[in-house]
Every structure is written in structure tokens, then in C-alpha cells.
Design a protein around this motif. Structure first.
Motif, PDB file in Angstrom:
ATOM      1  N   LYS A  98       0.828  -1.206   0.000  1.00  0.00           N
ATOM      2  CA  LYS A  98       0.000   0.000   0.000  1.00  0.00           C
ATOM      3  C   LYS A  98       0.866   1.261   0.000  1.00  0.00           C
ATOM      4  CE  LYS A  98      -3.599  -2.454   2.604  1.00  0.00           C
ATOM      5  NZ  LYS A  98      -4.412  -2.475   3.850  1.00  0.00           N
ATOM      6  N   ASN A  99       1.981   1.193  -0.716  1.00  0.00           N
ATOM      7  CA  ASN A  99       2.920   2.314  -0.700  1.00  0.00           C
ATOM      8  C   ASN A  99       2.545   3.442  -1.652  1.00  0.00           C
ATOM      9  OD1 ASN A  99       4.051   1.410  -3.350  1.00  0.00           O
ATOM     10  ND2 ASN A  99       4.848  -0.283  -2.109  1.00  0.00           N
ATOM     11  N   LYS A 100       1.594   3.214  -2.565  1.00  0.00           N
ATOM     12  CA  LYS A 100       1.071   4.226  -3.491  1.00  0.00           C
ATOM     13  C   LYS A 100       2.126   4.758  -4.465  1.00  0.00           C
ATOM     14  CE  LYS A 100      -2.516   5.749  -0.250  1.00  0.00           C
ATOM     15  NZ  LYS A 100      -3.116   6.904   0.475  1.00  0.00           N
ATOM     16  N   LEU A 101       3.216   4.031  -4.608  1.00  0.00           N
ATOM     17  CA  LEU A 101       4.260   4.450  -5.539  1.00  0.00           C
ATOM     18  C   LEU A 101       3.931   3.987  -6.951  1.00  0.00           C
ATOM     19  CD1 LEU A 101       7.358   3.554  -3.323  1.00  0.00           C
ATOM     20  CD2 LEU A 101       6.431   5.835  -3.767  1.00  0.00           C
ATOM     21  N   LEU A 102       4.361   4.760  -7.944  1.00  0.00           N
ATOM     22  CA  LEU A 102       4.101   4.436  -9.344  1.00  0.00           C
ATOM     23  C   LEU A 102       5.348   3.954 -10.064  1.00  0.00           C
ATOM     24  CD1 LEU A 102       1.761   7.438 -10.260  1.00  0.00           C
ATOM     25  CD2 LEU A 102       1.112   5.111  -9.595  1.00  0.00           C
ATOM     26  N   ALA A 103       6.477   3.954  -9.374  1.00  0.00           N
ATOM     27  CA  ALA A 103       7.728   3.455  -9.928  1.00  0.00           C
ATOM     28  C   ALA A 103       8.613   3.016  -8.766  1.00  0.00           C
ATOM     29  CB  ALA A 103       8.438   4.526 -10.755  1.00  0.00           C
ATOM     30  N   CYS A 104       9.509   2.107  -9.035  1.00  0.00           N
ATOM     31  CA  CYS A 104      10.424   1.635  -7.988  1.00  0.00           C
ATOM     32  C   CYS A 104      11.333   2.779  -7.552  1.00  0.00           C
ATOM     33  CB  CYS A 104      11.254   0.473  -8.536  1.00  0.00           C
ATOM     34  SG  CYS A 104      12.549  -0.082  -7.391  1.00  0.00           S
ATOM     35  N   ARG A 112       4.279  -0.339  -9.591  1.00  0.00           N
ATOM     36  CA  ARG A 112       4.337  -0.272  -8.137  1.00  0.00           C
ATOM     37  C   ARG A 112       5.227  -1.376  -7.581  1.00  0.00           C
ATOM     38  NH1 ARG A 112      -1.183   0.295  -4.974  1.00  0.00           N
ATOM     39  NH2 ARG A 112      -1.058   2.237  -6.173  1.00  0.00           N
ATOM     40  N   PRO A 113       6.223  -1.035  -6.763  1.00  0.00           N
ATOM     41  CA  PRO A 113       7.074  -2.065  -6.151  1.00  0.00           C
ATOM     42  C   PRO A 113       6.287  -2.862  -5.120  1.00  0.00           C
ATOM     43  CG  PRO A 113       7.590   0.090  -5.248  1.00  0.00           C
ATOM     44  CD  PRO A 113       6.619   0.328  -6.370  1.00  0.00           C
ATOM     45  N   ARG A 114       6.519  -4.173  -5.088  1.00  0.00           N
ATOM     46  CA  ARG A 114       5.727  -5.042  -4.221  1.00  0.00           C
ATOM     47  C   ARG A 114       6.558  -5.813  -3.202  1.00  0.00           C
ATOM     48  NH1 ARG A 114       0.330  -3.726  -4.311  1.00  0.00           N
ATOM     49  NH2 ARG A 114      -0.427  -3.491  -6.446  1.00  0.00           N
ATOM     50  N   THR A 115       7.849  -5.514  -3.121  1.00  0.00           N
ATOM     51  CA  THR A 115       8.687  -6.170  -2.130  1.00  0.00           C
ATOM     52  C   THR A 115       9.378  -5.096  -1.293  1.00  0.00           C
ATOM     53  OG1 THR A 115      10.611  -6.254  -3.587  1.00  0.00           O
ATOM     54  CG2 THR A 115       9.104  -8.126  -3.661  1.00  0.00           C
ATOM     55  N   LEU A 116      10.078  -5.536  -0.255  1.00  0.00           N
ATOM     56  CA  LEU A 116      10.831  -4.626   0.596  1.00  0.00           C
ATOM     57  C   LEU A 116      12.305  -5.002   0.574  1.00  0.00           C
ATOM     58  CD1 LEU A 116       8.473  -4.354   3.720  1.00  0.00           C
ATOM     59  CD2 LEU A 116       8.776  -2.679   1.886  1.00  0.00           C
ATOM     60  N   ASP A 117      13.136  -3.997   0.472  1.00  0.00           N
ATOM     61  CA  ASP A 117      14.575  -4.211   0.497  1.00  0.00           C
ATOM     62  C   ASP A 117      15.138  -3.743   1.833  1.00  0.00           C
ATOM     63  OD1 ASP A 117      17.241  -4.682  -0.726  1.00  0.00           O
ATOM     64  OD2 ASP A 117      17.426  -2.518  -0.409  1.00  0.00           O
ATOM     65  N   VAL A 136      12.775  -0.457   2.498  1.00  0.00           N
ATOM     66  CA  VAL A 136      12.357   0.414   1.404  1.00  0.00           C
ATOM     67  C   VAL A 136      11.602  -0.396   0.363  1.00  0.00           C
ATOM     68  CG1 VAL A 136      13.184   1.822  -0.515  1.00  0.00           C
ATOM     69  CG2 VAL A 136      14.253   2.030   1.723  1.00  0.00           C
ATOM     70  N   PRO A 137      10.420   0.082  -0.086  1.00  0.00           N
ATOM     71  CA  PRO A 137       9.728  -0.607  -1.178  1.00  0.00           C
ATOM     72  C   PRO A 137      10.635  -0.689  -2.403  1.00  0.00           C
ATOM     73  CG  PRO A 137       8.292   1.033  -0.165  1.00  0.00           C
ATOM     74  CD  PRO A 137       9.665   1.253   0.406  1.00  0.00           C
ATOM     75  N   ALA A 138      10.671  -1.860  -3.032  1.00  0.00           N
ATOM     76  CA  ALA A 138      11.550  -2.060  -4.187  1.00  0.00           C
ATOM     77  C   ALA A 138      10.931  -3.095  -5.113  1.00  0.00           C
ATOM     78  CB  ALA A 138      12.934  -2.522  -3.735  1.00  0.00           C
ATOM     79  N   CYS A 139      11.351  -3.057  -6.368  1.00  0.00           N
ATOM     80  CA  CYS A 139      10.910  -4.078  -7.311  1.00  0.00           C
ATOM     81  C   CYS A 139      11.688  -5.370  -7.056  1.00  0.00           C
ATOM     82  CB  CYS A 139      11.084  -3.614  -8.753  1.00  0.00           C
ATOM     83  SG  CYS A 139      12.795  -3.378  -9.283  1.00  0.00           S
ATOM     84  N   ASP A 140      11.172  -6.473  -7.553  1.00  0.00           N
ATOM     85  CA  ASP A 140      11.827  -7.762  -7.335  1.00  0.00           C
ATOM     86  C   ASP A 140      13.257  -7.759  -7.854  1.00  0.00           C
ATOM     87  OD1 ASP A 140       9.491  -8.697  -6.251  1.00  0.00           O
ATOM     88  OD2 ASP A 140       8.811  -9.725  -8.060  1.00  0.00           O
TER      89      ASP A 140
END
Length: 286
Positions: A98-104, A112-117, A136-140
Motif C-alpha cells: 500500500k505504498n502508493k508508488l508508481l515506480a520503484c 508499483r514495487p511489491r517487495t521490501l529491500d 524500502v519498497p523495491a521491485c523484485d
């Protein structure tokens, strides 16, 4: 690429205390280490996530024997995988889904990134396994590329930290070389950045394997730009430059360093490429 994003809304130490309050197993260990964990969390914020002058906690100081060290380390890391009814499950889900981001925010790839780094890896810093400032929200792909890498030879961060670094400005430019219908591209870190930030940006790009990923993305995205130019020229209502600028203004809302924004901005800054798109042959066919 990377973007500065707001810190998590929850107080990290409050969440830590709620987590520790639920612990039944290894209660003696958590009672001993709790003050050190809180102090380490405060230091993380002060240090802006930089590992220099912030060594990992020595777990031997909080256990009775050497044999306890590895099980207690696993227990600290295990706090990152709570059951649904336990802390910090909801807080992690909020950051992850639910980070509401549109890019990693780590690389700038659209979506929207769906994992956490873990900025500082939990294998090295188990005390930060659930520190929200370290997540931090991040892409796979970014998470897979970074793995446990986190510092350079000098002991400082080798990656940009989206919660702390002032990076909401153009960080790099893509240059296009002829033939402009199928251009060869290269990357350049912007020289108007401080030397320290230039070095950090270059290290970050390398660490997330940015260039190989972007080149593949460019091949399909540039064909979209050719189509925009063709449509603008056929319609005659606006110039190609105006059409590309309009597209840039739409994509930059995702982040000033998201991949599409970088590509549009790089083209808008290149008079030769714009001239080709305005007047050149836009098809390989006669």
C-alpha cells in the motif's frame, strides 16, 4: 531512477517495543538487548542508514554462551516474518502493498514495487530486520541484484537511500547517437551534482544492474517515441517537441528519475534528435 520518498509514518522504536512486548520465547535475551536495539535505531536515523561508525551489535554481549548466538540471530531475523495477528505484520504490508508508488524508488522502473529491500542486510545487521527506516519498497529485480551488498571500500553506503538522500532531481542523462531511427545509447551521470553524489549515483546504478535493464526497456520505449512523432507530424496540430514535452509532463508525475521521464527529458535536451524526429525519415520502409 531512485527517488526520495517519505519515511514510514509509524515511529520505528514504538513498533520495536510492541514487537518485543509480544515475545515469549527468548524473553531473557530480548530483555537484555532491548535498550541496545533502541539506541541502534536512533543511531541509524542519525547516520542516515550509513554503516560507517555504526557496526552491527555484538550479540555475544547479550547471551550467556557462544552456542546461543546463532539461534538468537535467527530469532531477530525471524521478526521480519510475523504471523498476521502479530506486530509488525500490518506495518510491513503497508510498506509492501500500500505504498502508493508508481515506480520503484530504487531504480525508477515503472510499476508499483511489491517487495521490501533491507538497505542494510538483515544477515549482517539482524537488529535492523524490522527497523522501518531500513525497509524500502523495491521491485523484485532490485532486491535480487542488491542481495547483501551494501557498502563500499571506505565503509560508506554504496547505494542511495530513498528515505535520506536528496535525489529528487535529474541524476543522469541518456545520450543517443546516430542512426537516430535505431540509435546507440550511452549513459552519463549529471555533472551538476556534487562529486560525492556523482560517485554514489554511479555506484548505485552499477549495484542494481541498471544499464542492462534500461537498454532493453529503451528498445520498446523508443519505438513509442517514434510513433508519437509520426502522429504529431501527421496531425499537424502540435509539433513533435510539444508532443514529447506533453508526454514528459505526464510521466514525470511518477518520479523525476523514472525511466520514461529520463528518456523524454534526454530527448528534449538533444537538438539533433529533436530535429530528426521533426524532419527525418521515421520508418525503415520506403
Amino acid at each position: 531512477m531512485v527517488a526520495k520518498i517519505p519515511k514510514p509514518g509509524e515511529d520505528c522504536i514504538d513498533i520495536l517495543n510492541l514487537v518485543l512486548g509480544e515475545r515469549v520465547k527468548f524473553r531473557k535475551f530480548y530483555g537484555r538487548i532491548a535498550p541496545a536495539l533502541s539506541a541502534q535505531y536512533l543511531l541509524y536515523d542519525k547516520q542516515k542508514g550509513c554503516p560507517s561508525r555504526m557496526p552491527p551489535l555484538v550479540l555475544r554481549n547479550y547471551v550467556d554462551s557462544e552456542t546461543e548466538i546463532e539461534p538468537r540471530k535467527k530469532s531477530l531475523i525471524g521478526l521480519y516474518a510475523p504471523k498476521k495477528e502479530k506486530y509488525p505484520f500490518n506495518e510491513l504490508e503497508k510498506l509492501r502493498k500500500k505504498n502508493k508508488l508508481l515506480a520503484c524508488p530504487v531504480c525508477g522502473e515503472p510499476g508499483r514495487p511489491r517487495t521490501l529491500d533491507h538497505c542494510l542486510p538483515k544477515t549482517t545487521y539482524p537488529e535492523f530486520a524490522i527497523n522501518l527506516l531500513n525497509l524500502v519498497p523495491a521491485c523484485d529485480w532490485c532486491q535480487g541484484e542488491k542481495l547483501a551488498d551494501y557498502k563500499n571500500a571506505a565503509g560508506s553506503r554504496s547505494f542511495i537511500h530513498p528515505y535520506f538522500d536528496d535525489v529528487n532531481r535529474p541524476l543522469y542523462t541518456i545520450s543517443l547517437a546516430k542512426p537516430y531511427l535505431t540509435p546507440v545509447i550511452s549513459l552519463k551521470v549529471n555533472t551538476n551534482l556534487s562529486k560525492e553524489l556523482q560517485v554514489l549515483v554511479a555506484s548505485h546504478l552499477k549495484g542494481v544492474d541498471f544499464w542492462e535493464r534500461f537498454k532493453e526497456y529503451f528498445e520498446s520505449s523508443y519505438q513509442g517515441i517514434i510513433r508519437i512523432a509520426s502522429s504529431a507530424r501527421a496531425g499537424g496540430q502540435i509539433t513533435v517537441t510539444e508532443a514529447i514535452r506533453s508526454s514528459y509532463l505526464l510521466t514525470v508525475e511518477k518520479g523525476i528519475n523514472c525511466w520514461d521521464a529520463v528518456l523524454y527529458r534526454s530527448i528534449l535536451d538533444d537538438d539533433d534528435v529533436l530535429d530528426f524526429l521533426e524532419n527525418g525519415k521515421l520508418s525503415i520502409f520506403p
